[in-house]
Scaffold this active site. Structure first.
Site, mmCIF file in Angstrom:
data_model
loop_
_atom_site.group_PDB
_atom_site.id
_atom_site.type_symbol
_atom_site.label_atom_id
_atom_site.label_comp_id
_atom_site.label_asym_id
_atom_site.label_seq_id
_atom_site.Cartn_x
_atom_site.Cartn_y
_atom_site.Cartn_z
ATOM 1 N N ARG B 47 0.872 -1.183 0.000
ATOM 2 C CA ARG B 47 0.000 0.000 0.000
ATOM 3 C C ARG B 47 0.906 1.230 0.000
ATOM 4 O O ARG B 47 1.708 1.406 0.913
ATOM 5 C CB ARG B 47 -0.908 0.001 1.236
ATOM 6 C CG ARG B 47 -1.825 1.220 1.313
ATOM 7 C CD ARG B 47 -2.780 1.119 2.511
ATOM 8 N NE ARG B 47 -3.676 2.269 2.513
ATOM 9 C CZ ARG B 47 -3.365 3.449 3.054
ATOM 10 N NH1 ARG B 47 -2.200 3.627 3.652
ATOM 11 N NH2 ARG B 47 -4.220 4.450 2.978
ATOM 12 N N SER B 116 -12.444 -3.530 2.569
ATOM 13 C CA SER B 116 -12.519 -2.813 3.845
ATOM 14 C C SER B 116 -13.968 -2.469 4.166
ATOM 15 O O SER B 116 -14.702 -1.978 3.307
ATOM 16 C CB SER B 116 -11.717 -1.504 3.781
ATOM 17 O OG SER B 116 -10.354 -1.769 3.626
ATOM 18 N N LYS B 145 -3.169 5.968 8.367
ATOM 19 C CA LYS B 145 -4.088 6.100 7.229
ATOM 20 C C LYS B 145 -4.759 7.460 7.330
ATOM 21 O O LYS B 145 -5.532 7.735 8.244
ATOM 22 C CB LYS B 145 -5.129 4.980 7.248
ATOM 23 C CG LYS B 145 -5.991 4.933 5.984
ATOM 24 C CD LYS B 145 -6.785 3.626 5.903
ATOM 25 C CE LYS B 145 -7.412 3.417 4.542
ATOM 26 N NZ LYS B 145 -8.529 4.344 4.286
#
Lengths: 220, 220
Positions: B47, B116, B145
């Protein structure tokens, strides 16, 4: 001897790169596209680097619907997955995106593939067995691409056109009054963002730009 | 009656989400992965939302090489094109990314697909015919995040686990000392970023987390 490939045909004359901010979001991008195509735009590229991909997908689907039957191809910037998901006509990538050979393997032989190039080394690295056209610029300073390279100027652009390996569309700060010299310098077309996106009369702006491009090609 | 699908198997126990900044760039992500897998990590996700895709591709290729033969799957966040380009083991998407059904059509039936979810409505929207596991969180506040939703807290997380539609990995602010309660609440595994990335002893950190997860599953 490398196999010769037929380039996927694309009329680069007036290449619209959509800008979400200047168009006022997704709905504005769709209406801008409708009007610009009515005014003579020959290619439409979806580019929205700040967007999440759900919005890319929604917009790409709407643009595809608007362009259906027009003969104007929809090109997706950077995101090959979005292009695959909507069966777009092609993909445009830059030097920091997925390399062209990898993109070609993902999209297959029949989709249009464009590559941004800013200098002679980039041009020399282009394989006509993989790529269909190059985008060359920025010709002039631009405010719509945050990470753009320094502008080339018309003289350097003309030098690059002398050894272009493929059909080339000029990009970067090109607006009304600046199209003809770029075409005369050897470009096969002109890519614009703010010269169409956000203009009060989008259709008229496109028509005017196209007239300049035709005039430029008479000089070339 | 909808056809039953075999879920693509994945051991969610200790799920590492790589962070480019905390790991110190591409080389650090590769070495972190090597050490974390030696310490017992069962899944690795790439990511890097700030990265251009050429870097994604380079990193994904290196991670795939490092993970070859380990049995630990490589999951690509968001970018289905990168997953396709490197033949990764799977893809993980969020609620603003390409919808799961579109992703599944792109990656085919045999790749792992994670989604998610942050609330009951998200969970109810998950199709077990399409998705293999869900990521649920943030359980606790997180700094890694930028666009994370407000944290659920352990009680709300436990309520969500009571109606989980699929195997679920807990994410968000979970670190050493916090794993066992999350597993005891019904999670099938724990996803971590800063509890492994940037730790002085990556292998030891992973081993310690896995021991907590095993202990938690004994309580559950």
């Amino acid at each position: 001897m490398p196999s010769q490939r037929e380039l996927n045909p694309i009329d680069l004359s007036l290449y619209l790169v959509l800008d979400p901010e200047l168009c006022g979001g997704l709905a504005g991008m769709v209406s801008t596209t409708e009007q610009a195509v009515a005014g003579g735009v020959t290619v439409v590229q979806l580019r929205a680097p700040q967007w999440k991909k759900r919005d890319w997908l929604l917009c790409a689907r709407e643009l595809k619907a608007v362009l259906a039957g027009s003969g104007v191809p929809l090109i997706i910037n950077d995101h090959v997955d979005i292009a695959l998901a909507v069966d777009a006509d092609g993909v445009h990538v830059g030097q920091s995106d997925i390399p062209a050979d990898v993109v070609r393997a993902l999209i297959g032989p029949d989709k249009i593939l464009g590559l941004s190039t800013n200098n002679l080394a980039h041009q020399q690295g282009v394989s006509a067995a993989i790529v269909d056209y190059i985008g060359v610029g920025p010709v002039y300073p631009t405010g719509t691409k945050k990470d753009a390279a320094p502008s080339l100027g018309l003289d350097e652009f003309a030098r690059l056109m002398q050894s272009k390996p493929l059909p080339a569309v000029a990009i970067g700060g090109i607006k009304a009054g600046l199209c003809a010299p770029v075409i005369a310098a050897g470009a096969d077309g002109v890519a614009v963002v703010s010269a169409i996106c956000g203009q009060g009369d989008v259709r008229g702006a496109a028509t005017g730009l196209l007239a300049e491009i035709v005039a430029g090609s008479c000089v070339a």
